[in-house]
Design an enzyme around this catalytic site. Sequence first.
Site, short mmCIF file in Angstrom:
data_model
loop_
_atom_site.label_atom_id
_atom_site.label_comp_id
_atom_site.label_asym_id
_atom_site.label_seq_id
_atom_site.Cartn_x
_atom_site.Cartn_y
_atom_site.Cartn_z
N ASP A 1 0.86 -1.18 0.00
CA ASP A 1 0.00 0.00 0.00
C ASP A 1 0.90 1.24 0.00
OD1 ASP A 1 -3.21 0.53 0.98
OD2 ASP A 1 -1.81 2.21 1.11
N HIS B 1 -11.41 -6.79 -13.15
CA HIS B 1 -12.01 -5.60 -12.54
C HIS B 1 -13.41 -5.92 -12.03
CE1 HIS B 1 -12.81 -1.29 -11.87
NE2 HIS B 1 -14.05 -1.62 -12.21
N ASN C 1 -12.99 -3.13 2.51
CA ASN C 1 -13.86 -1.98 2.69
C ASN C 1 -14.82 -1.94 1.50
OD1 ASN C 1 -12.45 -1.16 5.01
ND2 ASN C 1 -10.96 -0.02 3.78
N GLY D 1 -15.79 2.72 3.83
CA GLY D 1 -14.47 3.33 3.73
C GLY D 1 -13.74 3.02 2.44
N HIS E 1 -12.09 -0.84 -7.18
CA HIS E 1 -11.66 -2.12 -7.76
C HIS E 1 -11.47 -3.00 -6.52
CE1 HIS E 1 -8.95 -4.47 -10.73
NE2 HIS E 1 -8.92 -5.15 -9.60
N HIS F 1 -10.59 -5.08 -3.47
CA HIS F 1 -9.27 -5.42 -2.94
C HIS F 1 -9.38 -5.75 -1.46
CE1 HIS F 1 -9.91 -1.09 -2.50
NE2 HIS F 1 -9.21 -1.18 -1.38
P1 5GP Z 1 -9.74 1.49 0.27
O1 5GP Z 1 -9.82 2.80 1.02
O2 5GP Z 1 -10.45 1.61 -1.07
O3 5GP Z 1 -10.17 0.29 1.06
O4 5GP Z 1 -8.21 1.24 0.00
C1 5GP Z 1 -7.50 1.84 -1.03
C2 5GP Z 1 -6.05 1.75 -0.65
O5 5GP Z 1 -5.29 1.95 -1.83
C3 5GP Z 1 -5.59 2.81 0.35
O6 5GP Z 1 -5.05 2.15 1.50
C4 5GP Z 1 -4.54 3.61 -0.41
O7 5GP Z 1 -3.46 3.99 0.39
C5 5GP Z 1 -4.13 2.67 -1.52
N1 5GP Z 1 -3.70 3.31 -2.74
C6 5GP Z 1 -4.34 4.32 -3.39
N2 5GP Z 1 -3.66 4.65 -4.51
C7 5GP Z 1 -2.60 3.82 -4.57
C8 5GP Z 1 -1.53 3.67 -5.50
O8 5GP Z 1 -1.42 4.38 -6.51
N3 5GP Z 1 -0.60 2.72 -5.23
C9 5GP Z 1 -0.69 1.91 -4.12
N4 5GP Z 1 0.27 1.01 -3.96
N5 5GP Z 1 -1.69 2.02 -3.23
C10 5GP Z 1 -2.62 2.97 -3.45
ZN ZN Z 2 -9.98 -1.97 -11.97
#
Ligand code: 5GP
Ligand code: ZN
Length: 116
Positions: free
Chosen positions: A32, A48, A89, A95, A100, A102
Amino acid sequence: MSKEDCIFCKIINKEIPSKIIYEDDRVLAIEDINPVAPVHILLLPKEHIASLDDASENSIELLGYIQLMAARLARDMKIADHGYRLVNNCGEWGGQTVFHIHYHLLGGKEMGWPPF
Ligand code: 5GP
Ligand code: ZN
């Protein structure tokens, strides 16, 4: 957000660089960019799917595979003995910021509960 604009699809296609921890034909695991624990890995299916709410029964095998892959990575990263957290999330109130699907693999410190 469409698949074409999806930041994780761009990471999967190597249009955006990332620190790759593991890759196979179905899943990519990356660090991350903004870690919230000593180990903070994102597991992305290469397909996706916007969120867990968008997943169908076609994805049962894939989602089970990702969960087992998380467990394998946790052992590889030496966080399995103490324990770790695997998080999805889903949607705005869950959150989710990147649409996409994950999973966050978090470890290397003791987690709190509840997570809000
Ligand atoms: P969410 O908030 O959708 O559950 O998690 C998204 C995660 O993706 C966040 O923890 C954020 O730090 C991470 N993230 C967002 N953009 C990028 C990126 O460009 N590269 C990487 N490695 N992580 C990213
Ligand atoms: Zn995607």
